[in-house]
Scaffold this motif. Sequence first.
Motif, PDB file in Angstrom:
ATOM      1  N   GLU A  41       0.828  -1.206   0.000  1.00 30.63           N
ATOM      2  CA  GLU A  41       0.000   0.000   0.000  1.00 30.63           C
ATOM      3  C   GLU A  41       0.863   1.256   0.000  1.00 30.63           C
ATOM      4  OE1 GLU A  41      -2.558  -0.635   3.375  1.00 30.63           O
ATOM      5  OE2 GLU A  41      -4.018  -1.752   2.178  1.00 30.63           O
ATOM      6  N   TYR A  44       2.315   1.652  -3.525  1.00 31.13           N
ATOM      7  CA  TYR A  44       1.277   2.144  -4.437  1.00 31.13           C
ATOM      8  C   TYR A  44       1.007   3.626  -4.216  1.00 31.13           C
ATOM      9  CZ  TYR A  44      -0.515  -1.819  -7.114  1.00 31.13           C
ATOM     10  OH  TYR A  44      -0.666  -2.818  -8.037  1.00 31.13           O
ATOM     11  N   CYS A  52      -0.809  -0.981 -11.271  1.00 30.99           N
ATOM     12  CA  CYS A  52      -2.120  -1.585 -11.101  1.00 30.99           C
ATOM     13  C   CYS A  52      -1.980  -3.095 -11.084  1.00 30.99           C
ATOM     14  CB  CYS A  52      -3.092  -1.149 -12.201  1.00 30.99           C
ATOM     15  SG  CYS A  52      -2.687  -1.770 -13.844  1.00 30.99           S
ATOM     16  N   SER A  62      -6.597  -3.392  -8.030  1.00 31.02           N
ATOM     17  CA  SER A  62      -5.968  -2.253  -7.360  1.00 31.02           C
ATOM     18  C   SER A  62      -5.298  -1.379  -8.417  1.00 31.02           C
ATOM     19  CB  SER A  62      -4.952  -2.708  -6.308  1.00 31.02           C
ATOM     20  OG  SER A  62      -3.886  -3.389  -6.912  1.00 31.02           O
ATOM     21  N   ASN A  64      -2.931   2.560  -8.400  1.00 35.49           N
ATOM     22  CA  ASN A  64      -2.525   3.723  -7.613  1.00 35.49           C
ATOM     23  C   ASN A  64      -3.091   5.001  -8.238  1.00 35.49           C
ATOM     24  OD1 ASN A  64      -0.728   4.122  -9.774  1.00 35.49           O
ATOM     25  ND2 ASN A  64       1.068   4.334  -8.475  1.00 35.49           N
ATOM     26  N   VAL A  75      -9.615   6.427  -8.904  1.00 30.42           N
ATOM     27  CA  VAL A  75      -9.309   5.059  -8.503  1.00 30.42           C
ATOM     28  C   VAL A  75     -10.600   4.245  -8.461  1.00 30.42           C
ATOM     29  CG1 VAL A  75      -8.528   3.632  -6.547  1.00 30.42           C
ATOM     30  CG2 VAL A  75      -7.191   5.648  -7.235  1.00 30.42           C
ATOM     31  N   GLU A  76     -11.643   4.828  -7.894  1.00 31.05           N
ATOM     32  CA  GLU A  76     -12.925   4.120  -7.746  1.00 31.05           C
ATOM     33  C   GLU A  76     -13.539   3.758  -9.095  1.00 31.05           C
ATOM     34  OE1 GLU A  76     -12.097   7.004  -6.124  1.00 31.05           O
ATOM     35  OE2 GLU A  76     -11.692   5.998  -4.212  1.00 31.05           O
ATOM     36  N   LEU A  79     -11.754   0.290 -10.083  1.00 29.24           N
ATOM     37  CA  LEU A  79     -11.871  -0.927  -9.276  1.00 29.24           C
ATOM     38  C   LEU A  79     -13.083  -1.776  -9.651  1.00 29.24           C
ATOM     39  CD1 LEU A  79     -10.768   0.458  -5.807  1.00 29.24           C
ATOM     40  CD2 LEU A  79      -9.391  -0.704  -7.548  1.00 29.24           C
ATOM     41  N   ASN A 145       0.461  -7.665 -12.633  1.00 28.28           N
ATOM     42  CA  ASN A 145       0.823  -6.348 -12.117  1.00 28.28           C
ATOM     43  C   ASN A 145       1.424  -5.570 -13.277  1.00 28.28           C
ATOM     44  OD1 ASN A 145       1.012  -4.673  -9.680  1.00 28.28           O
ATOM     45  ND2 ASN A 145       3.171  -4.626 -10.196  1.00 28.28           N
TER      46      ASN A 145
END
Length: 175
Positions: A41, A44, A52, A62, A64, A75-76, A79, A145
Amino acid sequence: DEGGKPVLVAGAMVDITGRKQAEEAMRQSEENARRQVAYVEAIYATAPVGLCFLDTEQRFLSINKHLAEINGKTVEEHLGRTVREVLPGLADLIEPRYRRVIETGAPVLNVEMSAAMDAQPGVDRHFILSYYPIKNNDGQVLGVNCVVVEITQRRKIEEELERLLQQEKSARAEA
């Protein structure tokens, strides 16, 4: 005895050393997992590159803030959504790379890409992308990733140097 006084005591003992050791090992394992999550975390949150993680269905698990801003979304808004839902104009270019990593389990490194992003429509930006498989202990790919490094400024400098070199060549040829 007949008067109700205890004359013998019966008892049982169970050795719980193994259970206590297992509980301590579990506690330490959970603490290590929490520490590793905190490290990820922190990375990120502070990385100067886009990061991501997508699952095998190419859904963002996830991302960043840096990469979300590059994409011109929050970000939202990323996701739980697929690449195609978030970046429909780039999906045909990006999805095959994710698929390749998921299918082969091998990374795809240092891929250059130029695109106009929602954050700056009409402006070509330049990136280097690397895709890394994340595997479980059995070697099965759990997701990918992705690391995104913006090189727009570097590209502008390279183009300017090339232009200056061409001018110099022309001047020498004229002379």
